[in-house]
Design a protein around this motif. Structure first.
Motif, PDB file in Angstrom:
ATOM      1  N   LYS A  34       0.886  -1.169   0.000  1.00 10.65           N
ATOM      2  CA  LYS A  34       0.000   0.000   0.000  1.00 10.65           C
ATOM      3  C   LYS A  34       0.922   1.216   0.000  1.00 10.65           C
ATOM      4  O   LYS A  34       1.770   1.366   0.874  1.00 10.65           O
ATOM      5  CB  LYS A  34      -0.875   0.002   1.249  1.00 10.65           C
ATOM      6  CG  LYS A  34      -1.770   1.214   1.359  1.00 10.65           C
ATOM      7  CD  LYS A  34      -2.575   1.165   2.656  1.00 10.65           C
ATOM      8  CE  LYS A  34      -3.408   2.406   2.807  1.00 10.65           C
ATOM      9  NZ  LYS A  34      -4.124   2.401   4.106  1.00 10.65           N
ATOM     10  N   THR A  36       1.311   5.306   0.008  1.00 10.21           N
ATOM     11  CA  THR A  36       0.665   6.577   0.320  1.00 10.21           C
ATOM     12  C   THR A  36       1.605   7.696  -0.104  1.00 10.21           C
ATOM     13  O   THR A  36       2.737   7.771   0.370  1.00 10.21           O
ATOM     14  CB  THR A  36       0.351   6.673   1.820  1.00 10.21           C
ATOM     15  OG1 THR A  36      -0.400   5.520   2.203  1.00 10.21           O
ATOM     16  CG2 THR A  36      -0.438   7.923   2.137  1.00 10.21           C
ATOM     17  N   LYS A  43      -5.401  15.795  -0.050  1.00 11.31           N
ATOM     18  CA  LYS A  43      -5.224  14.591   0.744  1.00 11.31           C
ATOM     19  C   LYS A  43      -4.203  13.686   0.047  1.00 11.31           C
ATOM     20  O   LYS A  43      -4.070  13.730  -1.179  1.00 11.31           O
ATOM     21  CB  LYS A  43      -6.547  13.849   0.898  1.00 11.31           C
ATOM     22  CG  LYS A  43      -7.551  14.612   1.725  1.00 11.31           C
ATOM     23  CD  LYS A  43      -8.784  13.825   2.128  1.00 11.31           C
ATOM     24  CE  LYS A  43      -9.354  12.882   1.148  1.00 11.31           C
ATOM     25  NZ  LYS A  43     -10.639  12.313   1.527  1.00 11.31           N
ATOM     26  N   PRO A  44      -3.502  12.845   0.816  1.00  7.79           N
ATOM     27  CA  PRO A  44      -2.539  11.925   0.191  1.00  7.79           C
ATOM     28  C   PRO A  44      -3.221  10.953  -0.774  1.00  7.79           C
ATOM     29  O   PRO A  44      -4.359  10.549  -0.566  1.00  7.79           O
ATOM     30  CB  PRO A  44      -1.947  11.168   1.374  1.00  7.79           C
ATOM     31  CG  PRO A  44      -2.249  11.984   2.571  1.00  7.79           C
ATOM     32  CD  PRO A  44      -3.509  12.743   2.260  1.00  7.79           C
ATOM     33  N   ARG A  45      -2.520  10.607  -1.822  1.00  8.07           N
ATOM     34  CA  ARG A  45      -3.010   9.631  -2.800  1.00  8.07           C
ATOM     35  C   ARG A  45      -2.573   8.242  -2.322  1.00  8.07           C
ATOM     36  O   ARG A  45      -1.450   8.064  -1.870  1.00  8.07           O
ATOM     37  CB  ARG A  45      -2.408   9.916  -4.161  1.00  8.07           C
ATOM     38  CG  ARG A  45      -2.722   8.839  -5.194  1.00  8.07           C
ATOM     39  CD  ARG A  45      -2.071   9.126  -6.517  1.00  8.07           C
ATOM     40  NE  ARG A  45      -2.891  10.138  -7.189  1.00  8.07           N
ATOM     41  CZ  ARG A  45      -2.422  10.992  -8.076  1.00  8.07           C
ATOM     42  NH1 ARG A  45      -1.149  10.995  -8.379  1.00  8.07           N
ATOM     43  NH2 ARG A  45      -3.223  11.855  -8.650  1.00  8.07           N
ATOM     44  N   THR A  46      -3.461   7.268  -2.469  1.00 12.65           N
ATOM     45  CA  THR A  46      -3.150   5.892  -2.085  1.00 12.65           C
ATOM     46  C   THR A  46      -3.215   5.010  -3.321  1.00 12.65           C
ATOM     47  O   THR A  46      -4.153   5.102  -4.108  1.00 12.65           O
ATOM     48  CB  THR A  46      -4.151   5.381  -1.027  1.00 12.65           C
ATOM     49  OG1 THR A  46      -4.088   6.231   0.116  1.00 12.65           O
ATOM     50  CG2 THR A  46      -3.824   3.969  -0.605  1.00 12.65           C
ATOM     51  N   TRP A  48      -2.198   0.818  -4.693  1.00 11.05           N
ATOM     52  CA  TRP A  48      -1.880  -0.559  -4.311  1.00 11.05           C
ATOM     53  C   TRP A  48      -1.127  -1.218  -5.451  1.00 11.05           C
ATOM     54  O   TRP A  48      -1.438  -0.999  -6.614  1.00 11.05           O
ATOM     55  CB  TRP A  48      -3.158  -1.347  -4.035  1.00 11.05           C
ATOM     56  CG  TRP A  48      -3.941  -0.832  -2.873  1.00 11.05           C
ATOM     57  CD1 TRP A  48      -4.811   0.223  -2.876  1.00 11.05           C
ATOM     58  CD2 TRP A  48      -3.912  -1.323  -1.547  1.00 11.05           C
ATOM     59  NE1 TRP A  48      -5.331   0.400  -1.629  1.00 11.05           N
ATOM     60  CE2 TRP A  48      -4.796  -0.546  -0.781  1.00 11.05           C
ATOM     61  CE3 TRP A  48      -3.228  -2.361  -0.921  1.00 11.05           C
ATOM     62  CZ2 TRP A  48      -5.018  -0.756   0.565  1.00 11.05           C
ATOM     63  CZ3 TRP A  48      -3.457  -2.576   0.426  1.00 11.05           C
ATOM     64  CH2 TRP A  48      -4.334  -1.784   1.161  1.00 11.05           C
ATOM     65  N   PRO A 111       7.309   8.289  -1.151  1.00 12.83           N
ATOM     66  CA  PRO A 111       6.040   7.775  -0.650  1.00 12.83           C
ATOM     67  C   PRO A 111       6.249   6.919   0.600  1.00 12.83           C
ATOM     68  O   PRO A 111       7.353   6.434   0.859  1.00 12.83           O
ATOM     69  CB  PRO A 111       5.535   6.931  -1.806  1.00 12.83           C
ATOM     70  CG  PRO A 111       6.771   6.473  -2.489  1.00 12.83           C
ATOM     71  CD  PRO A 111       7.754   7.602  -2.345  1.00 12.83           C
ATOM     72  N   GLU A 112       5.175   6.723   1.329  1.00  9.87           N
ATOM     73  CA  GLU A 112       5.190   5.803   2.459  1.00  9.87           C
ATOM     74  C   GLU A 112       4.735   4.452   1.930  1.00  9.87           C
ATOM     75  O   GLU A 112       3.653   4.335   1.340  1.00  9.87           O
ATOM     76  CB  GLU A 112       4.242   6.292   3.549  1.00  9.87           C
ATOM     77  CG  GLU A 112       4.155   5.372   4.739  1.00  9.87           C
ATOM     78  CD  GLU A 112       3.118   5.843   5.739  1.00  9.87           C
ATOM     79  OE1 GLU A 112       2.395   4.969   6.269  1.00  9.87           O
ATOM     80  OE2 GLU A 112       3.014   7.058   5.965  1.00  9.87           O
TER      81      GLU A 112
END
Length: 148
Positions: A34, A36, A43-46, A48, A111-112
């Motif tokens: 995942k 982030t 807002k952050p985009r996520t 997968w 990214p995280e």
């Protein structure tokens, strides 16, 4: 005096019948990530992604999905021993995710990356006789014209 040591492993599902075949198992690590990504004033985009890491060659590749598997008992000597550890494979998967994010989303900050799921799986191979030749068949891809 059979000292055959069986090991239970996860084999990637295949449409082929693998019963009564001598199988060879090739190791992979499947990693579900995942991602982030921070964005300016939003807002952050996520996102997968699934990464498949070849545990022998050390090559990570993006996958379409997390594959379905079956548990089977197989002779431990029929398994190709992995060269990479799970930790090394996850590091390679993380590097590929960062390259993919930078290319796909043009992220301006790192990214995280959260590892949601990981599983060591084996792809089954077996020998078959075709036109008097013995060939190794990939149970997922099957045979192609080049193989014959």
């Amino acid at each position: 005096m059979d000292d055959v040591q069986n090991k239970q492993v996860s084999i990637i599902n295949t449409p082929m019948d693998l019963n009564d075949r001598e199988l060879v198992g090739y190791p992979y690590l499947i990693v579900l990530c995942k991602v982030t990504m921070p964005r300016i004033l939003m807002k952050p985009r996520t996102a997968w992604t699934v990464i498949t890491v070849d545990l022998v060659k050390g090559v990570p590749l993006r996958s379409n999905m997390f594959p379905e598997t079956n548990e089977i008992d197989i002779d431990a000597s029929a398994l190709v021993p992995p060269v990479l550890t799970s930790e090394e494979a996850v590091n390679k998967a993380r590097k590929l995710v960062i390259r993919w994010v930078m290319h796909k989303f043009h992220a301006f900050r790192n990214p995280e990356i959260e590892i949601v799921q990981q599983q060591e799986v084996y792809k089954a191979f077996f020998f078959s006789q075709i036109d008097g030749k013995e060939i190794l068949v990939d149970s997922v891809k099957g045979l192609t014209g080049e193989d014959l």
